[in-house]
Enzyme design. Structure first.
Site, short mmCIF file in Angstrom:
data_model
loop_
_atom_site.label_atom_id
_atom_site.label_comp_id
_atom_site.label_asym_id
_atom_site.label_seq_id
_atom_site.Cartn_x
_atom_site.Cartn_y
_atom_site.Cartn_z
N GLU A 49 0.81 -1.22 0.00
CA GLU A 49 0.00 0.00 0.00
C GLU A 49 0.85 1.27 0.00
O GLU A 49 0.43 2.30 -0.53
CB GLU A 49 -0.95 0.00 1.19
CG GLU A 49 -2.10 -1.00 1.08
CD GLU A 49 -1.75 -2.40 1.55
OE1 GLU A 49 -0.56 -2.64 1.89
OE2 GLU A 49 -2.64 -3.26 1.59
N PHE A 111 -11.75 -8.68 13.08
CA PHE A 111 -10.63 -9.01 12.20
C PHE A 111 -10.32 -7.85 11.24
O PHE A 111 -11.22 -7.32 10.58
CB PHE A 111 -10.94 -10.27 11.39
CG PHE A 111 -9.85 -10.63 10.42
CD1 PHE A 111 -8.60 -11.01 10.88
CD2 PHE A 111 -10.05 -10.55 9.05
CE1 PHE A 111 -7.59 -11.33 9.99
CE2 PHE A 111 -9.03 -10.86 8.16
CZ PHE A 111 -7.79 -11.25 8.64
N GLN A 112 -9.06 -7.49 11.17
CA GLN A 112 -8.57 -6.40 10.32
C GLN A 112 -9.33 -5.09 10.56
O GLN A 112 -9.46 -4.26 9.66
CB GLN A 112 -8.60 -6.79 8.83
CG GLN A 112 -7.52 -7.81 8.50
CD GLN A 112 -7.30 -8.02 7.00
OE1 GLN A 112 -8.19 -7.78 6.19
NE2 GLN A 112 -6.11 -8.46 6.64
N LYS A 161 -17.63 -2.15 5.13
CA LYS A 161 -18.04 -3.08 4.06
C LYS A 161 -19.56 -3.10 3.86
O LYS A 161 -20.04 -3.23 2.74
CB LYS A 161 -17.53 -4.48 4.42
CG LYS A 161 -17.62 -5.47 3.28
CD LYS A 161 -16.97 -6.78 3.71
CE LYS A 161 -16.98 -7.80 2.58
NZ LYS A 161 -16.33 -9.05 3.03
N MET A 468 23.85 10.12 3.58
CA MET A 468 23.67 11.40 4.26
C MET A 468 23.96 11.26 5.76
O MET A 468 24.63 12.11 6.35
CB MET A 468 22.25 11.93 4.03
CG MET A 468 22.04 13.35 4.54
SD MET A 468 23.09 14.55 3.69
CE MET A 468 21.98 15.18 2.43
#
Lengths: 568, 84
Positions: A49, A111-112, A161, A468
């Site tokens: 993502e 869940f999730q 959902k 750096m």
């Protein structure tokens, strides 16, 4: 029609071409609607993502249009946080759609399920959790409006959902409901009059240009004003491209690794007009010493940026294009021959330069890339030494061609941003300039670039170090290297070939020209170029963090330096 | 520097999350919120929110950041001389 289809229809209304994203349980209804709605919007499946967010960001920066990302709930949205932060810090318009558990399960640790609304709050311009399906299209309209107006930024819409899968029974077109959102401001004529009077009597004027000029599409007004007023222009990292860097009035970038002549101009000017820059700590150094004898004017659409870092004499809260257009009407042309001649002497005395003797350096290759593409390629970068050298040596000629994570400094941004830019501008040359560290943070997106046969040119400047940080350790921490050795880098040429990209290795200056011809002749797939560069090169000029611009180090120091106390 | 107790009144959207958005602005700048009172307008979409805060280093920044919140309509700073 279900909520997901209503969502797709609304995205179509906003002329969305691409959605960058990743599927998951909570967004299955939306993915299904991508097919059943027979939409023309193309979905680009990424590999992580974070990649999707940076692609949407690169698409937005290169096209001037908002980017759209679609991710699932929980870890999907969690992985999107860095991308939203990157866009928020650099004022990039994104609309981020995240799936969510069904509304009846929210707050029950299902869940999730993650509290994405709260998690994302400090890295977005605004966010929503949609609880009623009939609110969905209006919310999307509001998100696009907020993302693209005023000071742009990312807007997240969290979609449970059951909201995306239940029946939509309202009108698709509903008026936006944002009664407390203001984004257009009248130009204050009395402040303009003060600005004009100060500029008119200035002997050593200077224009500081930030990202706001590009966002407001004010390049034309800016260029005309700079020419009419014979006033030199310096840009921030994100302002690159707002004014052609090969113009005789351009001083290039200012700040920590800016040109010596730009920083000297800031120190010596008697009038400074800042258009659309937020006086970031990377450009002002020690605030009490910054440009302290000059009359300072600041044009910014965000009131919270005015007087935040640097107190100014005149401030105009407005769109940069609108404000500059009024200044143009009110001002009389002027000449500053002595001042420009003086700055020319600095250009001669302190040029950007590099050593071509033994090892191949990043500077040499970037300089060559700039020549080969005549400064007209879209260039994205990662974060670190290569980014600063690219800013110095790639002279950006045009707007929307310089994509770099400035405020957030997000490693891993460069390659996916280049992919997004190539989708936005399929016929233009797109180059990613990245380091071996940052490349490995999002290298999996090579798969995305290969699937779509994008001709992005990815240059990995491989010094086998986090360069750096190593430079800071060398300069300020007695050269104690800690956590910077990237031992174990893969063979990037083989890695590229494993994905189906072309892999090219450049190990010396002798073979550079021939290899670069090969790179630019390949346009049927991505090219990954491993450039073996000098391991321990340091970037100068450098203003030590927290130091005044006067204390710029132009050449490598010969004595030990104190540990910096200012900004990281 | 004396620790001044600031009192601010905000007109805000009566929307879920508005209190968190406002709290973020104070917390990120190390300010302690001493009290909060929220009164929804009858039948409307607005609420009045009165906040007392200590340890405010830069009141202008706080106000401007609060004004940037999409759901905040206005911010008013009251008597900022009162000692805590």
């Amino acid at each position: 029609m279900d909520g997901a289809t209503a969502l797709i229809r609304t995205l179509e209304k906003h002329n969305v071409e691409y959605i960058f994203g990743y599927s998951g349980g909570a967004v299955i209804p939306i993915f299904d609607a991508l097919i059943t709605s027979k939409t023309k919007i193309k979905f680009i499946l990424v590999r992580h993502e974070q990649g999707a967010l940076h692609m949407a960001d690169g698409y937005a920066r290169a096209s001037g249009k908002p980017g759209v990302a679609l991710v699932t709930s929980g870890p999907g949205a969690g992985n999107a946080i860095t991308g939203m932060m990157t866009a928020q810090m650099d004022s990039v318009p994104l609309v981020v759609l995240s799936g969510q558990q069904v509304t009846s399960m929210i707050g029950l640790d299902a869940f999730q399920e993650a509290d994405v609304f709260n998690m994302s709050m400090s890295v977005v311009k605004h966010n929503y959790l949609v609880r009623k399906v009939n609110d969905l299209p209006r919310t999307v309209d509001e998100a696009f409006h907020l993302a693209t107006t005023g000071r742009p930024g990312p807007v997240l819409i969290d979609i449970p959902k059951d909201v995306s899968s239940s029946a939509f029974t309202a009108e698709l077109d509903q008026p936006v409901d944002l009664p407390s959102y203001e984004h257009e401001y009248d130009v204050d004529e009395s402040e303009i009059a003060k600005l004009v009077a100060a500029w008119q009597k200035a002997e050593r004027p200077l224009i500081l240009v930030g990202h706001g000029v590009l966002i407001a599409k004010a390049e034309k007004e800016l260029t005309q004003l700079a020419k009419a007023m014979d006033t030199p222009v310096t840009t921030t990292l994100l302002g690159k491209g707002a004014f052609p860097e090969t113009d005789s009035l351009s001083l290039g970038m200012l700040g920590m690794h800016g040109t010596a002549y730009a920083n000297k101009a800031v120190v010596e000017c008697d009038f400074l007009l800042n258009v659309g820059s937020r006086f970031d700590d990377r450009i002002v150094g020690k605030t009490s010493e910054f440009c302290k004898n000059a009359f300072k004017a600041h044009i910014d659409i965000d009131a919270s940026e005015i007087d935040k870092m640097i107190k100014v004499d005149v401030s105009i809260r407005a769109d940069a294009q609108k404000a500059l257009a009024v200044v143009q009407e009110r001002i009389k042309p002027a000449k500053h021959i002595a001042w420009n001649k003086h700055l020319d002497e600095y250009r001669q005395k302190y040029p950007l330069q590099y050593d071509v003797a033994k090892h191949l350096t990043m500077q040499q290759v970037i300089d060559k890339l700039c020549q080969l593409t005549e400064g007209k390629a879209v260039v994205s970068t990662d974060v670190g030494q290569h980014q600063m050298w690219a800013a110095q040596f790639y002279k950006t000629e045009r707007p929307n061609n310089w994509l770099s994570s400035g405020g957030a400094g997000t490693m891993g941004f460069g390659m996916p941003a280049a992919i997004g830019a190539q989708f936005a501008r399929p016929n233009d040359t797109v180059i990613a300039i990245v380091g071996d560290g940052g490349f490995q943070m999002t290298e999996y997106e090579l798969a995305t670039a290969c699937i779509h046969k994008l001709p992005v040119k990815i240059f990995i400047f491989n010094n086998h170090y986090l360069g750096m940080v190593r430079q800071w350790q060398e300069l300020f921490y007695d050269n104690r290297e800690s956590g910077v050795d990237l031992e174990g880098n893969p063979d990037f040429v083989k890695l590229a070939e494993a994905y189906g990209a072309k892999g090219v290795n450049i190990a010396s200056a002798d073979e550079m020209d021939a290899k670069l011809r090969e790179v630019f002749a390949t346009n049927d797939r991505p090219v990954v170029v491993n450039v073996e560069v000098m391991k321990t090169d340091n970037i100068f000029p450098m203003i030590p963090p927290g130091a005044a611009l006067e204390d710029m180090i132009i050449e490598p120091p010969t004595t030990k330096m104190d540990k910096p106390t200012g900004s990281t | 520097m004396p620790d001044v107790l600031y009192t601010l009144t905000l007109q805000v959207r009566d929307a879920p999350g508005v209190l968190v958005r406002i709290a973020h602005v104070f917390a990120r700048r190390s300010c302690n919120v001493s009290s909060v009172q929220v009164k929804p307008h009858a039948g409307g979409i607005w609420s009045d929110m009165t906040i007392e805060a200590r340890n405010v280093m830069r009141i202008t920044q706080i106000v401007q950041q609060l004004e940037k919140i999409i759901d905040v309509k206005s911010v008013y700073v009251h008597n900022n001389e009162r000692k805590s």
